[in-house]
Design a protein around this motif. Structure first.
Motif, PDB file in Angstrom:
ATOM      1  N   GLU A 120      -9.719   0.752  -3.156  1.00 20.00           N
ATOM      2  CA  GLU A 120      -8.255   0.787  -3.252  1.00 20.00           C
ATOM      3  C   GLU A 120      -7.821   1.007  -4.695  1.00 20.00           C
ATOM      4  OE1 GLU A 120      -5.744  -2.248  -1.242  1.00 20.00           O
ATOM      5  OE2 GLU A 120      -7.553  -2.653  -0.109  1.00 20.00           O
ATOM      6  N   THR A 125       2.031   1.599  -3.608  1.00 20.75           N
ATOM      7  CA  THR A 125       0.983   2.068  -4.508  1.00 20.75           C
ATOM      8  C   THR A 125       0.417   3.416  -4.062  1.00 20.75           C
ATOM      9  OG1 THR A 125      -0.600   0.750  -3.265  1.00 20.75           O
ATOM     10  CG2 THR A 125       0.262  -0.208  -5.282  1.00 20.75           C
ATOM     11  N   THR A 126       1.076   4.097  -3.168  1.00 23.29           N
ATOM     12  CA  THR A 126       0.741   5.449  -2.687  1.00 23.29           C
ATOM     13  C   THR A 126      -0.535   5.502  -1.852  1.00 23.29           C
ATOM     14  OG1 THR A 126      -0.678   6.270  -4.483  1.00 23.29           O
ATOM     15  CG2 THR A 126       1.703   6.378  -4.849  1.00 23.29           C
ATOM     16  N   LEU A 127      -1.020   4.355  -1.410  1.00 27.87           N
ATOM     17  CA  LEU A 127      -2.251   4.372  -0.615  1.00 27.87           C
ATOM     18  C   LEU A 127      -1.978   4.680   0.853  1.00 27.87           C
ATOM     19  CD1 LEU A 127      -4.174   1.349  -2.120  1.00 27.87           C
ATOM     20  CD2 LEU A 127      -4.913   3.717  -2.117  1.00 27.87           C
ATOM     21  N   LEU A 128      -0.755   4.454   1.267  1.00 27.99           N
ATOM     22  CA  LEU A 128      -0.381   4.761   2.644  1.00 27.99           C
ATOM     23  C   LEU A 128       0.912   5.570   2.617  1.00 27.99           C
ATOM     24  CD1 LEU A 128      -0.822   1.417   4.653  1.00 27.99           C
ATOM     25  CD2 LEU A 128      -2.175   3.502   4.900  1.00 27.99           C
ATOM     26  N   LEU A 129       1.096   6.361   3.652  1.00 25.77           N
ATOM     27  CA  LEU A 129       2.350   7.089   3.780  1.00 25.77           C
ATOM     28  C   LEU A 129       3.229   6.390   4.806  1.00 25.77           C
ATOM     29  CD1 LEU A 129       1.038  10.752   3.914  1.00 25.77           C
ATOM     30  CD2 LEU A 129       2.213   9.640   2.018  1.00 25.77           C
ATOM     31  N   LEU A 156      -7.456  10.713   0.261  1.00 26.84           N
ATOM     32  CA  LEU A 156      -6.804  10.325  -0.976  1.00 26.84           C
ATOM     33  C   LEU A 156      -6.048   9.021  -0.790  1.00 26.84           C
ATOM     34  CD1 LEU A 156      -5.399  13.691  -2.244  1.00 26.84           C
ATOM     35  CD2 LEU A 156      -7.128  12.258  -3.296  1.00 26.84           C
ATOM     36  N   ARG A 157      -5.864   8.649   0.462  1.00 24.49           N
ATOM     37  CA  ARG A 157      -5.160   7.412   0.766  1.00 24.49           C
ATOM     38  C   ARG A 157      -6.022   6.603   1.717  1.00 24.49           C
ATOM     39  NH1 ARG A 157       0.285   8.936  -0.585  1.00 24.49           N
ATOM     40  NH2 ARG A 157       0.425  11.176  -0.667  1.00 24.49           N
ATOM     41  N   LEU A 158      -5.549   5.435   2.079  1.00 19.34           N
ATOM     42  CA  LEU A 158      -6.258   4.660   3.094  1.00 19.34           C
ATOM     43  C   LEU A 158      -5.879   5.228   4.450  1.00 19.34           C
ATOM     44  CD1 LEU A 158      -5.519   1.179   1.589  1.00 19.34           C
ATOM     45  CD2 LEU A 158      -7.673   2.416   1.483  1.00 19.34           C
ATOM     46  N   GLU A 159      -6.617   4.846   5.477  1.00 19.27           N
ATOM     47  CA  GLU A 159      -6.344   5.390   6.812  1.00 19.27           C
ATOM     48  C   GLU A 159      -4.892   5.109   7.193  1.00 19.27           C
ATOM     49  OE1 GLU A 159      -9.901   6.183   8.352  1.00 19.27           O
ATOM     50  OE2 GLU A 159      -9.763   6.120   6.189  1.00 19.27           O
ATOM     51  N   LEU A 187      -8.705   4.471  -5.976  1.00 17.14           N
ATOM     52  CA  LEU A 187      -7.790   5.485  -5.467  1.00 17.14           C
ATOM     53  C   LEU A 187      -6.473   5.468  -6.228  1.00 17.14           C
ATOM     54  CD1 LEU A 187      -8.297   5.337  -1.604  1.00 17.14           C
ATOM     55  CD2 LEU A 187      -8.933   7.163  -3.156  1.00 17.14           C
ATOM     56  N   VAL A 188      -6.018   4.272  -6.566  1.00 10.41           N
ATOM     57  CA  VAL A 188      -4.751   4.159  -7.283  1.00 10.41           C
ATOM     58  C   VAL A 188      -4.921   4.572  -8.750  1.00 10.41           C
ATOM     59  CG1 VAL A 188      -2.964   2.520  -7.994  1.00 10.41           C
ATOM     60  CG2 VAL A 188      -3.867   2.421  -5.703  1.00 10.41           C
ATOM     61  N   ARG A 193       0.838  -1.202   0.000  1.00 12.06           N
ATOM     62  CA  ARG A 193       0.000   0.000   0.000  1.00 12.06           C
ATOM     63  C   ARG A 193       0.872   1.250   0.000  1.00 12.06           C
ATOM     64  NH1 ARG A 193      -4.910  -1.942   3.948  1.00 12.06           N
ATOM     65  NH2 ARG A 193      -6.119  -2.937   2.285  1.00 12.06           N
TER      66      ARG A 193
END
Lengths: 306, 369, 278
Positions: free
Chosen positions: B206, A51-55, B366-369, B209-210, A48
């Protein structure tokens, strides 16, 4: 060779648990790179982040030459992502799912058909069927087609083979191999250690840490001892008896046999005598090649004993 | 733009493919209107009435004959005094009592007007309304005849309507504004929050968002189909009420539709807001139901008048958008008032809408939690 | 002479015109670790439901733990244990509460539950985790506990569904040793799995395809017979329908045609749709 992903010092913490600890790795162009590890090792969290979904809390990560943190919008156009649960719309048909993902990524099925034809042809006869009514293997193929439809440079597959039967799994890996010809880099995760052999390079991951990164053959060769394999009908007894034998360093079940290492990497007839004494008559012991799983075990033990 | 349209198309496919969604969208409004409507307005035929005639003259005789020969009413009893009224109502023998005062005929001739009362059983508000309307209509007809036949002109029987048990007669056509308010909040808030959380739950969010799809595309794409469909719903409800139940819309239809759009927008933004704070569909349904549906039914003035609510509840009700919309609808549809009388409610709805949209944008990740 | 604990003769299960189990015949012995394999939709789940008394066979004789699956399903349920990977323990109860709950469900006496709960915690080295919520335990621990709970009432047979999928190699080994030990005590272990690695650990395995059992033997014999290096290879070879000429293009035709004949399954999804159930 171009680096598709380069990550250094990635750490991520959730409320209670440390999901990733100081992860660093590089993925090269057009390779199949596998993250192999049990559930809860941090594979999904890492994917994640990629894939830029998490920082990440700490660390730097570059994907396709872009900073995954700052350049995330640009990056999202060039990644194909298939999350753990096949992300399909269960109430849409096969065709509708594919068309939808194509339009979302600003392309058409026609435009990139040659890329997915190998995979999609398997499910094309069922294009009017609702995705929810497909078998696990077919869902997997459709999800892969959807992830590929915009011809991404990097394909990220999170546990694509979990819950899919062995036949479909084996086919799936064949398909991934073919995709390499199209210059697509594939990042894949799996809890199945035997699938490591299908990757060009793998990272063994456990408790948020990378234990080892190399090509699978090298990882196997990294096993530091001579490995023996013992077989007898009374498995449980055999394990216990082998552990009692003074020369044994370790003995553990492995498939239909017991894998053993010895303190001095060899054994003599006294072992057979020892086994006979506890009532195990027929034992065959042969030298065996270590598998990825053996090496994983060894690395895990090293990690726990310091 | 093509991306966005593809997304909207997908949303329509979800809606039209799910039987339950279609039921909620079109089945429930129709059913509610019809159920309320028919429970509310049974045609009256041979409704039992009693007369209390203190005059017993020619005119009262004429009027009561006219009433009884209409086919709508049947004379059950002739009462002697006021106490009898209570008795016959208690026994449930009659739906209404028609009272003529002393010297009815004389008054009519000498003063040009005379008073009569129609006392109806308000425990059945809708029947009561119908009865009083019918009687009034018959008396009006009588007046007209009287004017035509007499040279005196300007002679009027003025029926005075009184209700037993439920003097204000809440319920008359009130159900239509109530149903519209409820249906809209149900469709817009509940359905949008479900459809967004569903994507989260199935993991498709998911991938969205990607993808290069912008969050605003996702949100507007989710909301647009419901905006269109709920607007169609409102029109359907209005047409249904008009054709089947002769519900009049006294005020401006354009104003009504404009206010409706505002309310739909408010409900949709509320739905998005709910979806941003819930992780699962179950959670979204729970919040929508407990936080929106129940209060709308109980506290918005749909069923129980706000004036009669205990202290505290009316205070809670002040935070409920449906409350204001019901007022707006009643004003336009029943009272026929213009924008000047509802600008305050409109303003409140606008502020709420802006607030909800703002919060949703802030919460949408814009992202997951 | 080995005691038979599961005996299946001419088992047929039909859903309308669809035959989910087509004349199954096999026996499972006391203390054996029996692997029950098959592709999605091969009919495994249907058979498993019949064996555990949840569903009745259309025809044929099924005896489990000495009871007839058609006539005495309730008695079967008392004599079996069940553990599946996804659900077995209540996450919002503590370890101790979970164990005691299962003891109670199977009608054990209170005093004996208490005593054995403590024994179990001791044996698993779980003393300090006794009052922790299940949700807070690591996966491997949950798995071991789930298995211990499944055999807590000393059933004759315990059914395991993908027992070690996704656990780390060390936990996996510990888990199999627990299974070996349980089997040594005479409890029969019936494993259904997708995961061919797990099949290697079984004493005997059966492979189902298209509603029939197409292979039944020890892993070693099967590997010899098919000249394969692993059970996975054996499986891939026989679970593929016989006709496809080319490896990749043709394969799924068989599986799909079969899927095509699947009746639409409702919420209960009668096993035939293992794929559908996912």
């Amino acid at each position: 060779m171009q680096e598709i992903i380069s990550a250094s010092g990635i750490s991520k913490k959730f409320e209670a648990a440390q999901a990733l600890k100081d992860i660093s790795f590089e993925v090269n162009e057009s390779e199949i790179f596998g993250f192999i590890g049990p559930d809860g090792a941090g594979k999904t969290t890492l994917f994640r982040i990629i894939t830029t979904l998490l920082l990440p809390d700490e660390g730097e990560i570059k994907v396709l030459g872009l900073d995954a943190i700052k350049g995330f919008l640009e990056l999202r156009k060039n990644i194909g992502y298939m999350p753990g649960r096949f992300s399909l719309y269960q109430d849409l048909t096969v065709e509708e799912n594919l068309n939808f993902y194509a339009t979302v990524f600003g392309t058409t099925v026609k435009e990139n058909y040659d890329l997915i034809s190998d995979i999609y042809s398997h499910i094309e006869p069922f294009r009017k069927r609702i995705a929810g009514k497909l078998s696990g293997g077919m869902k997997q193929k459709l999800a892969l087609s959807c992830a590929l439809i915009h011809k991404p440079k990097l394909l990220v597959l999170d546990e694509p083979t979990t819950g899919v039967d062995a036949v479909s799994r084996s086919e799936f890996w064949d398909m991934l191999k073919k995709l390499k010809q199209h210059n697509i880099t594939i990042l894949v995760s799996t809890p199945y250690l035997d699938e490591a052999m299908r990757c060009n390079r793998v990272a063994l991951i456990q408790n948020g840490k990378i234990l080892s990164i190399d090509n699978p053959q090298k990882i196997r060769e990294g096993f530091s001892r001579k490995l023996f394999s013992a077989k007898a009908p009374e498995k449980h007894k055999l394990i216990n008896a082998l552990r009692e034998y003074p020369g044994t360093l370790s003995a553990y079940p492995f498939g239909d046999s017991v894998h053993i290492t010895f303190h001095n990497d060899e054994f003599d007839d006294s072992l057979y005598e020892h086994l006979k004494k506890v009532g195990i008559e027929k034992t065959t012991i042969t030298e065996s090649e270590a598998s990825i799983e053996d090496r994983f075990l060894e690395l895990m033990k090293k990690g726990t004993t310091g | 733009m093509k991306r966005f349209l593809g997304f909207v198309k997908k949303e329509f496919l979800h809606i039209f493919r799910d039987f339950r969604t279609l039921i909620i969208l079109f089945g429930i409004p129709t059913a509610q209107i019809l159920i309320f409507g028919f429970v509310v307005s049974t045609d009256i035929k041979d409704a039992p009435v009693a007369f209390l005639d203190f005059s017993k003259d020619e005119v009262t005789q004429k009027i009561s004959d006219k009433i009884c020969s209409s086919g709508f009413f049947k004379r059950i009893d002739n009462l002697q005094n006021y106490d009898d009224i209570d008795k016959v109502f208690r026994k449930g023998r009659v739906k209404a009592v028609i009272v003529f005062g002393d010297n009815f005929g004389r008054d009519l001739i000498s003063y040009g007007k005379a008073a009569m009362s129609i006392i109806a059983d308000g425990s059945e508000p809708n029947t009561a309304t119908l009865i009083t309307n019918y009687v009034t209509a018959i008396v009006t007809d009588f007046n007209r005849e009287l004017v035509n036949t007499s040279s005196a002109g300007n002679i009027l029987v003025q029926p005075e309507v009184r209700m037993f048990y439920n003097p204000e007669l809440k319920g008359h056509f009130m159900f239509v504004p109530g149903v519209i308010t409820l249906i809209l909040i149900l469709i817009c808030a509940l359905m949008t929050s479900i459809t967004i959380t569903r994507e989260k739950e199935f993991g498709t969010m998911e991938v969205l968002l990607v993808s290069p799809l912008k969050p605003v595309h996702i949100i507007v794409g989710k909301v647009l189909p419901y905006f269109i469909l709920s607007f169609i719903d409102v029109i359907m409800i209005l047409l249904l009420s008009w054709f089947v139940f002769d519900l009049p819309i006294k005020g401006s239809i354009i104003l009504l539709l404009a206010e409706t759009m505002l309310y739909i927008l408010m409900s949709l933004s509320l739905g998005i807001l709910i979806s941003t704070v819930s992780k699962t569909m179950q959670q979204a349904i729970f919040i929508s139901f407990l936080g929106l549906m129940l209060p709308t039914i109980l506290l918005s003035g749909f069923i129980f008048p706000i004036e009669n609510m205990p202290k505290g509840y009316d205070w809670v009700s002040a935070f409920l958008p449906p409350r204001y919309f019901i007022v707006i609808l009643k004003n336009i549809m029943i009272k026929g008032t213009g924008f000047l009388y509802i600008w305050k409610e409109t303003l409140i709805l606008m502020i709420m809408t802006t607030l909800f949209i703002g919060l949703s944008i802030r919460n949408f990740k814009l992202r997951l939690e | 002479m080995k005691n038979t604990v599961i005996s299946v003769k001419n088992l047929v299960k039909k859903f309308g015109s669809f035959t989910a189990n087509d004349n199954l015949n096999f026996e499972v012995y006391e203390g054996e670790i029996f692997g029950f394999l098959g592709a999605n939709g091969a009919g495994k789940t249907t058979a498993l439901r019949i064996l555990s008394g949840l569903s009745s066979p259309t025809s044929g004789e099924v005896i489990v733990a000495g009871f007839n699956a058609k006539k005495e399903p309730e008695k079967i349920k008392k004599n079996i244990g069940y553990m599946c990977q996804k659900f077995s323990l209540y996450n919002d109860l503590t370890t101790r509460e979970n164990i005691m709950l299962y003891g109670g469900i199977y009608g054990m006496r209170k005093a004996s539950i208490k005593e054995r709960t403590e024994d179990l915690l001791e044996k698993l080295n779980f003393r300090e985790y006794g009052d922790r919520m299940i949700a807070d335990l690591p996966l491997g621990m949950k798995q071991k506990l789930a298995f211990s709970v499944a055999v807590f009432h000393e059933p004759k047979i315990v059914f395991l569904d993908e027992p070690t999928g996704g656990v780390d190699p060390i936990t996996r080994r510990q888990f199999w040793e627990m299974i070996y030990e349980t089997a040594d005590r005479g409890i029969t272990i019936f494993v259904t799995t997708h995961y061919m690695d797990e099949a290697e650990y079984c004493d005997r395995i059966s492979i189902m395809s298209e509603g029939r059992i197409v292979a039944l033997n020890t892993p070693e014999e099967l590997k010899k017979q098919y000249d394969a290096g692993s059970v996975e290879e054996v499986f891939v070879r026989i679970a593929r329908p016989p006709f496809p000429p080319s490896r990749s293009a043709g394969f799924h035709a068989g599986g799909q045609n079969r899927a095509e004949t699947k009746p639409p399954s409702g919420g209960w999804g009668p096993g035939i749709g293992e794929g559908v159930l996912e």
